[in-house]
Design a protein around this motif. Structure first.
Motif, PDB file in Angstrom:
ATOM      1  N   TYR A  72      15.221  -8.665 -45.864  1.00 33.27           N
ATOM      2  CA  TYR A  72      13.747  -8.749 -45.974  1.00 33.27           C
ATOM      3  C   TYR A  72      13.130  -7.367 -46.071  1.00 33.27           C
ATOM      4  CZ  TYR A  72      14.450 -13.557 -44.309  1.00 33.27           C
ATOM      5  OH  TYR A  72      14.846 -14.850 -44.152  1.00 33.27           O
ATOM      6  N   GLU A  73      12.008  -7.343 -46.811  1.00 30.76           N
ATOM      7  CA  GLU A  73      11.148  -6.159 -46.847  1.00 30.76           C
ATOM      8  C   GLU A  73       9.788  -6.548 -46.253  1.00 30.76           C
ATOM      9  OE1 GLU A  73      10.834  -4.459 -50.675  1.00 30.76           O
ATOM     10  OE2 GLU A  73      12.988  -4.011 -50.844  1.00 30.76           O
ATOM     11  N   ALA A  82      -2.509  -3.036 -37.365  1.00 29.02           N
ATOM     12  CA  ALA A  82      -1.146  -3.262 -36.870  1.00 29.02           C
ATOM     13  C   ALA A  82      -0.145  -2.611 -37.814  1.00 29.02           C
ATOM     14  CB  ALA A  82      -0.870  -4.746 -36.747  1.00 29.02           C
ATOM     15  N   ARG A  83       1.038  -2.360 -37.273  1.00 28.12           N
ATOM     16  CA  ARG A  83       2.138  -1.824 -38.070  1.00 28.12           C
ATOM     17  C   ARG A  83       3.361  -2.700 -37.856  1.00 28.12           C
ATOM     18  NH1 ARG A  83       1.162   4.597 -36.587  1.00 28.12           N
ATOM     19  NH2 ARG A  83      -0.967   4.699 -37.454  1.00 28.12           N
ATOM     20  N   VAL A  84       4.230  -2.751 -38.845  1.00 24.35           N
ATOM     21  CA  VAL A  84       5.409  -3.616 -38.759  1.00 24.35           C
ATOM     22  C   VAL A  84       6.639  -2.855 -39.244  1.00 24.35           C
ATOM     23  CG1 VAL A  84       5.002  -4.599 -41.058  1.00 24.35           C
ATOM     24  CG2 VAL A  84       6.350  -5.879 -39.370  1.00 24.35           C
ATOM     25  N   GLU A  85       7.761  -3.074 -38.538  1.00 26.26           N
ATOM     26  CA  GLU A  85       9.030  -2.465 -38.920  1.00 26.26           C
ATOM     27  C   GLU A  85      10.148  -3.385 -38.478  1.00 26.26           C
ATOM     28  OE1 GLU A  85      11.577   1.672 -38.281  1.00 26.26           O
ATOM     29  OE2 GLU A  85       9.517   1.502 -37.568  1.00 26.26           O
ATOM     30  N   VAL A 101       6.441 -10.800 -45.701  1.00 30.61           N
ATOM     31  CA  VAL A 101       7.863 -10.538 -45.791  1.00 30.61           C
ATOM     32  C   VAL A 101       8.348 -11.016 -47.165  1.00 30.61           C
ATOM     33  CG1 VAL A 101       8.498 -12.746 -44.706  1.00 30.61           C
ATOM     34  CG2 VAL A 101      10.085 -10.819 -44.656  1.00 30.61           C
ATOM     35  N   VAL A 102       9.234 -10.246 -47.762  1.00 26.86           N
ATOM     36  CA  VAL A 102       9.730 -10.572 -49.122  1.00 26.86           C
ATOM     37  C   VAL A 102      11.250 -10.509 -49.124  1.00 26.86           C
ATOM     38  CG1 VAL A 102       9.701  -9.893 -51.548  1.00 26.86           C
ATOM     39  CG2 VAL A 102       7.632  -9.615 -50.156  1.00 26.86           C
ATOM     40  N   LEU A 108      11.425 -14.670 -52.969  1.00 23.33           N
ATOM     41  CA  LEU A 108      10.755 -15.520 -51.984  1.00 23.33           C
ATOM     42  C   LEU A 108       9.855 -14.662 -51.101  1.00 23.33           C
ATOM     43  CD1 LEU A 108      13.814 -17.712 -50.894  1.00 23.33           C
ATOM     44  CD2 LEU A 108      12.053 -18.265 -52.594  1.00 23.33           C
ATOM     45  N   THR A 109       8.651 -15.208 -50.713  1.00 25.51           N
ATOM     46  CA  THR A 109       7.691 -14.491 -49.849  1.00 25.51           C
ATOM     47  C   THR A 109       7.140 -15.432 -48.784  1.00 25.51           C
ATOM     48  OG1 THR A 109       5.776 -15.008 -51.243  1.00 25.51           O
ATOM     49  CG2 THR A 109       6.987 -12.977 -51.743  1.00 25.51           C
ATOM     50  N   ALA A 110       6.675 -14.807 -47.727  1.00 24.86           N
ATOM     51  CA  ALA A 110       6.002 -15.548 -46.656  1.00 24.86           C
ATOM     52  C   ALA A 110       5.032 -14.586 -45.962  1.00 24.86           C
ATOM     53  CB  ALA A 110       6.998 -16.105 -45.647  1.00 24.86           C
ATOM     54  N   SER A 111       3.996 -15.118 -45.363  1.00 25.00           N
ATOM     55  CA  SER A 111       2.998 -14.272 -44.668  1.00 25.00           C
ATOM     56  C   SER A 111       2.548 -14.948 -43.382  1.00 25.00           C
ATOM     57  CB  SER A 111       1.791 -13.997 -45.580  1.00 25.00           C
ATOM     58  OG  SER A 111       1.137 -15.203 -45.906  1.00 25.00           O
ATOM     59  N   ILE A 112       2.022 -14.133 -42.472  1.00 24.38           N
ATOM     60  CA  ILE A 112       1.543 -14.618 -41.175  1.00 24.38           C
ATOM     61  C   ILE A 112       0.324 -13.785 -40.763  1.00 24.38           C
ATOM     62  CG2 ILE A 112       3.128 -13.110 -39.898  1.00 24.38           C
ATOM     63  CD1 ILE A 112       3.240 -15.220 -37.714  1.00 24.38           C
TER      64      ILE A 112
END
Length: 470
Positions: A72-73, A82-85, A101-102, A108-112
């Protein structure tokens, strides 16, 4: 692999049926193809909350689940919030944003949605340098907000209050002890119900000594003096005093105010309730002096040879010696005896003085004016609508004669006369005018050269004439 079942007993119909079912199932499993790639990714929740300064791990579900998760990326829509890693979200600032997230290789992608919440204060703790004080002492109260990582601690305001400001006053956490007792200092986080309470004990300050402003004083009967006490230390807690007089019939005392009652000497004592410390003052009471003289008249008009008694009131009433000395500034006009009886001797003015023998600085005066009897008869003329041309006068007149003397007078005549002496109008009825009474004479002149009014009256057998020009 095919397993052959054996049995000691005959196989039978039931066993045969079971064998057929197993063989049929094995044949179908060989016909269904197994999945080889992930076809869908999604987050476990639609919304994730995280506090400022804290982290939360995001969970991505993939389908089919029996396959290995793809790579995932991660990205965030607003990095200020916010930051994400690697799937771990860090709350940076209060607000909302979206994390995506990809799975690039699969497309494929998804989001929250990510909601970053502040860390609210949960408790307040207080600590003072000292919790036991003396009156006049100060102490500083420090406070701590829990949790320590609560959001915007430096922006929170603390409101301070004292349960009893007669014991302690508080401002910005600094406490000043002003009276003995126990008090609760309350700190409240403004805008919340979070508060903390600290109890402060203030010990009483004992009286060490008391003194009076003077060791001795003198007052007159009926007069007073003020005794001022001084308690040390000045911040003593109980400053109540008890006053007493050794001889209340000579002088009394109430709250330090001394009143002379009669001649004599006494001692005034003051005693503190705390410690029974005492101080005294010797008070001598002397007779009351005359302070004021009030005469029955301040201006007196008399007729020649008449008399009048001036009444004098000497104050205060309890003055011991009220005797007076009387004096006249001009005995040729008026004399006065030691009873205050004034006799008019001649025309003019004189000052009658009443002087205290006990206190010569105190005196009162009355101005006496002596006039001849006929001067108490007053005449006047009121003129209206006056017109004058080369000395010739036309007008409406009203003559007035008033008897201000103590005896009746007789009006001999009222005349309106021209400049040449010609009588234009006359009234000769000769009425008697009693003391305090008057008579009027209305008339009119028309084109008379320099007219005047002439009154002739008789007093004590003697005639007098008054001329009034118009």
């Amino acid at each position: 692999m095919l397993t052959i079942l054996t049995a000691r007993q005959p196989f039978g119909f039931g066993g045969m049926l079971l064998l057929l079912i197993i063989l049929s199932a094995c044949s179908r499993n060989r016909d269904i193809p197994r999945p080889t790639r992930v076809t869908q990714i999604q987050f476990k929740e639609n919304l994730m909350t995280v506090a400022v300064g804290h982290t939360a791990e995001l969970k991505v579900l993939h389908s089919p689940s029996e396959l290995k998760a793809p790579g995932y990326e991660w990205s965030v829509l607003d990095a200020q919030v916010a930051r994400v890693e690697n799937g771990v979200v860090y709350g940076y600032r209060v607000g909302e944003t979206e994390v995506s997230v990809v799975a690039k290789e699969l497309g494929l992608t998804a989001s929250i949605k990510i909601r970053v919440l502040p860390i609210l204060p949960q408790a307040l703790r207080l600590q003072a340098e000292k919790t036991s004080l003396l009156v006049g002492e100060e102490t500083q109260i420090a406070y701590a907000i829990e949790p320590q990582d609560a959001s915007d601690i430096d922006k929170l305001e603390i409101e301070w209050s004292s349960s009893d400001e007669t014991v302690c006053r508080v401002s910005e956490g600094k406490v000043l002890a002003v009276g003995a007792g126990a008090v609760e200092i309350v700190a409240l986080i403004k805008g919340t119900a979070i508060k903390a309470v600290l109890t402060i004990q203030v010990a009483p300050v004992s009286v060490e000594s008391v003194s009076l402003n003077v060791p001795q004083t003198t007052v007159s009967v009926g007069e007073g003096a003020r005794l001022v006490p001084r308690i040390l230390p000045a911040n003593a807690t109980d400053q109540r005093l008890i006053w007493s007089s050794a001889d209340p019939q000579v002088a009394s005392v109430i709250e330090g105010r001394v009143l002379g009652i009669k001649e004599g000497t006494t001692t005034i004592r003051v005693t503190t309730v705390d410690g029974q410390k005492t101080a005294t003052c010797q008070v001598t009471v002397k007779p009351a002096q005359v302070q004021q003289i009030v005469l029955s008249s301040s201006i007196l008009s008399l007729v020649l040879e008449h008399e009048h008694v001036l009444r004098a009131t000497v104050l205060p009433e309890h003055a011991k010696d009220k005797s007076l000395k009387w004096n006249s500034s001009n005995i040729s006009v008026a004399t006065v005896d030691q009873r205050g009886q004034v006799i008019a001797k001649g025309k003019g003015r004189a000052i009658i003085s009443a002087i205290s023998v006990n206190n010569p600085r105190v005196q009162a005066i009355c101005e006496v004016v002596v006039m001849n009897p006929e001067e108490w008869v007053f005449t006047q003329v009121t003129v209206t609508n006056r017109v004058s041309t080369n000395g010739y006068v036309s007008a409406n007149l009203s003559g007035l004669i008033t008897n201000g003397y103590s005896m009746p007078i007789q009006l001999i005549s009222f005349e309106l006369v021209s400049h040449t002496g010609e009588v234009i109008l006359g009234n000769y009825q000769k009425p008697i005018i009693s003391p305090g009474m008057y008579q009027t004479h209305p008339c009119a002149v028309k084109n008379i050269y320099r007219p005047f009014v002439r009154y002739v009256f008789e007093l004590k057998g003697k005639r007098y004439e008054r001329r009034i020009d118009i």
